[in-house]
Write a protein that holds these residues in place. Sequence first.
Motif, PDB file in Angstrom:
ATOM      1  N   ARG A 134      -3.346  16.480 -60.479  1.00  0.00           N
ATOM      2  CA  ARG A 134      -3.385  16.539 -59.267  1.00  0.00           C
ATOM      3  C   ARG A 134      -3.352  15.198 -58.697  1.00  0.00           C
ATOM      4  N   GLU A 135      -4.122  14.057 -59.160  1.00  0.00           N
ATOM      5  CA  GLU A 135      -4.192  12.980 -58.510  1.00  0.00           C
ATOM      6  C   GLU A 135      -2.674  12.394 -58.633  1.00  0.00           C
TER       7      GLU A 135
ATOM      8  N   ARG B 266      -0.608  13.360 -55.826  1.00  0.00           N
ATOM      9  CA  ARG B 266      -1.449  12.806 -54.551  1.00  0.00           C
ATOM     10  C   ARG B 266      -0.729  11.356 -54.415  1.00  0.00           C
TER      11      ARG B 266
ATOM     12  N   HIS C 124       1.671  10.141 -51.477  1.00  0.00           N
ATOM     13  CA  HIS C 124       1.475   8.994 -50.788  1.00  0.00           C
ATOM     14  C   HIS C 124       2.599   7.625 -50.726  1.00  0.00           C
TER      15      HIS C 124
ATOM     16  N   ARG D  87      -1.082  11.020 -44.858  1.00  0.00           N
ATOM     17  CA  ARG D  87      -1.536  11.100 -46.268  1.00  0.00           C
ATOM     18  C   ARG D  87      -2.507  12.339 -46.198  1.00  0.00           C
TER      19      ARG D  87
ATOM     20  N   ASP E   1      -2.222  15.520 -48.827  1.00  0.00           N
ATOM     21  CA  ASP E   1      -3.417  15.906 -49.857  1.00  0.00           C
ATOM     22  C   ASP E   1      -3.734  17.476 -49.588  1.00  0.00           C
ATOM     23  N   ARG E   2      -3.676  17.966 -48.366  1.00  0.00           N
ATOM     24  CA  ARG E   2      -3.896  19.103 -48.065  1.00  0.00           C
ATOM     25  C   ARG E   2      -2.485  20.186 -48.642  1.00  0.00           C
TER      26      ARG E   2
ATOM     27  N   ASP F 122      -3.161  20.521 -52.289  1.00  0.00           N
ATOM     28  CA  ASP F 122      -4.386  21.676 -52.546  1.00  0.00           C
ATOM     29  C   ASP F 122      -3.708  23.086 -52.299  1.00  0.00           C
TER      30      ASP F 122
END
Length: 204
Positions: free
Chosen positions: A88-89, A92, A96, A170, A174-175, A178
């Motif tokens: 997940r990270e 992200r 970004h 950003r 991120d949303r 998710d």
Amino acid sequence: MLYGTPTARRRDAQRNRAAILEAASEVLALGDTVALMPEIARRASVGQATLYRHFPDRAALVAAVLNYQLEILEARVAGHAEHPEGFRELLREVLHFQIELRGLVKLVRRFDATQQERYRQRVITAFVAPLRQAREHGYVRADLVPEDLSLLFTMVQGVAEATDDVAAARAAADRSVDLVLEGVFLSPGLSNGLSSPDANARRS
């Protein structure tokens, strides 16, 4: 001719090329595609003659920068192949990164369709192993496939180009992560307790 001189020149040329690619990445992150070549030469501390000796035109420079950034991306993603909990990270971070280099993405759209597809496939291929590991360990949806990530990258690029506010872009990225990883609605399997570890943590 002194021994070692050709080798020294090659090292100088390699350093200049690396400096140009770094400078070009910085300029594209700022979105300055109009005064591209002169600004890159200034930031790289090289003359424009040196810049054009390495890259004869803007298209050659953009292609080189894209390959350079893709190599960085591939190395970063490959490092996560054995760490599925960090998928997940990782996603992200990549999104970004995409937002910061949206100027580069705009220029790549001017390439022909075959070139664009080749670059897209490189990105998708880089994610195959990490996504498989994350899926097998239950960190993402069981039905998530690499091509779904391509859709996510396209959506986030649209958001990035719609605003000059990097923080807002950003947040939207991120949303999006998710929503894509967990889904808008829970499937019957997920509602029966087969949700991801992150979802379980939020409900506890």
